[in-house]
Design an enzyme around this catalytic site. Sequence first.
Site, PDB file in Angstrom:
ATOM      1  CD  GLU A 114      -2.816  -1.136  -0.143  1.00  0.00           C
ATOM      2  OE1 GLU A 114      -2.994  -0.068  -0.766  1.00  0.00           O
ATOM      3  OE2 GLU A 114      -3.265  -2.223  -0.535  1.00  0.00           O
ATOM      4  CG  HIS A 132       1.978   5.853  -8.628  1.00  0.00           C
ATOM      5  ND1 HIS A 132       1.233   4.907  -9.300  1.00  0.00           N
ATOM      6  CD2 HIS A 132       2.489   6.637  -9.595  1.00  0.00           C
ATOM      7  CE1 HIS A 132       1.307   5.114 -10.599  1.00  0.00           C
ATOM      8  NE2 HIS A 132       2.066   6.166 -10.803  1.00  0.00           N
TER       9      HIS A 132
END
Length: 697
Positions: A486, A492
């Site tokens: 996660e 990102h």
Amino acid sequence: MALIATACGSKKTDAGLEGNPFLTAGSLEFGAPDFSQIRTTHYLPAMKEGIRLEKEEINAIVSNTEAPTFENTILALEKAGEVLRRTSNVFFAVAGADKTSEIRAIEEEIIPLITEWSNEKSLNEELFKRVKAVYDNERASLTGEDLKLLDEVYNNFVREGAELDAERKAELKAINAKLAELQQKFGNTVTDATVAAGVWVDSEEELAGLSQSQINQCKQDAESAGGKAPYYIVITNTTQQPVLASLENRALREKVYQASIHRTDETSDNNTYGIIVELAKLRAQKAALLGYPNYAAYSISNAMAKKPENVYGFLNRLIDEYLPKAQKETAEIEAYARKTQGSDFNLQPYDRFFYSSKMKQEMFNISDDQVRPYFNMDTVLIKGVFYAAERVYGLSFSERTDIPVYHPDVKVYNVHDKDGHIMALFYVDMFRRPTKQGGAWMGAFQKQSHYFGATPIIYNVCNVAKPAEGQPCLINWDETTTMFHEFGHALHGIVSDCKYNTLSGTSVARDFVELPSQFYEYWASQPEIFDNYVKHYETNEPMPKELKENMLKFVNFHAAYALGENLASTSSDLGWHMLTADQVPAADAAPEFQENLLKEMRLLNPQIPPRYNPTYFRHVWGGGYAAGYYSYLWSEVLAVNVGEVFTKGGGVNAELGQAYRDKIISKGNTLPLEQIFTDFTGLEQPDAKGFLKSRGL
């Protein structure tokens, strides 16, 4: 969430707007949501007002008498909906992590309004005329992110039906509204059913095989769930339940497994087959309206895979290699069980984890009780997840205690870049609670955008059992890799370096978005990282070398199961979405259809059921992964290819880490995804040769 962020509106209402914190950017640093000021009563009025305001903004674009330009049409669209975006980002984050009855009621009221506005906006003929005029007249003169933004906006209008005639637009609006209603209903039903499926246990003797900490957790969970019995086994998101690896009581193992696998099927009061077949039919109808043979073709057309046929080719190659390994693995486990249970013992799916675990313990001289003390959740986060980001990508973290949160369990961190400046805020919500949906996920209160001057505000949510007051939170390897996974998504969003909100962070195709998360799991077992965070919670001593080696072998032992359950879920997802509306079975025929679907894919195996049966497959029927669950396996191949680059470079390598930042995770959706992948790996196409090896197969 993409749907939600576009939003809806009609008539202005003043109720609940006075002093509403969502109407302005707010005073907290970087625009962080001020939960000390936010009340549940603020959400609905703010979203309704956000819809009204965005509607005014869209009307202003449409009524503009000047010729359509990139600035007065595309950029005006990019800016529209600020209040709705700000409010819905917070509301739907809370709805996933802490859905009280009040939040659920708001969700039920607002989703139809959001869907209505989304339809109105995407099917607005005059608005699309202006977008198309810019596309036809200015596209050749645009470059970089301006060009990419124009393409995304234009293509999204087309994909959502802007070129349909009036009659078909009306039909599509009705379908979209019903889909939104049913998806919400499915998600709520699964949440309720999973809570209801928990198993009550009358005595500690029945829990033989569990560690004392696990028994204590069952006792604590019983108190939280109402105390109908002294002990309570919580049912988790997936089909198989982790507790089955330890429970010696076979009857209780069976009870737990049956509670899990039947939580929402035709034997349950929470049967979701009726919702599923209606969703499948509506999606098939939507695809047909938009000119596609089925929903899978529609969904995959703008992904890296391009066509369902390419996905099936990928899956069948994996299945060919997987099947003999799965058969061998099952035979080994059954043969082992028969040594103690007799030659006529027939291994059942609720036995598999138990005897596989005993085999592993015997072969590697290792048990969960030996390993778990080395995985303190807080240490995993700070000295594992964060340390990897520091060593490889140059980031550092400092905890904030001055930023209000939506629940006392949530922690907030500054994320500092190499030069020390704060580049993001990162929220962590680790512990499970009855109001939280199952699983683990990443999201954003605010996405990065240079155009908006917006700093990313990212969150991770997990479902780890909360320990008793004053006790350490000791987790297993699966929960550890989930934390790394996660955070890969979070990274990102954190290092995104994009001009436009629409293109930034995780705004990429489903079969690419899992690349950064799958790859970040790579760092969990890299020696320098592993040795830094795997420390005994009492002594702070590193894990002994022999135990470490055996544990890592232990993790990949009997690895066919994990691949098989994923292949079965992926095939199930695709199979349902390859149907035309006429081919969708009735609800009472759906179980037989599901069985035949898996049989055709050579994956009907009671020993290795789907990771999620369709009836509780939230990704697909309640989330955004319809015909897209394959993306986990597809992206894993991409991640293996990225990992091979780092392995060749020595593992922890800051120079490669910067290249990975620059070429992949900072780019968002600003370049073709194939180009982003090639720019870093040097590969023209993903190479699956190393995939099975990475899986321990």
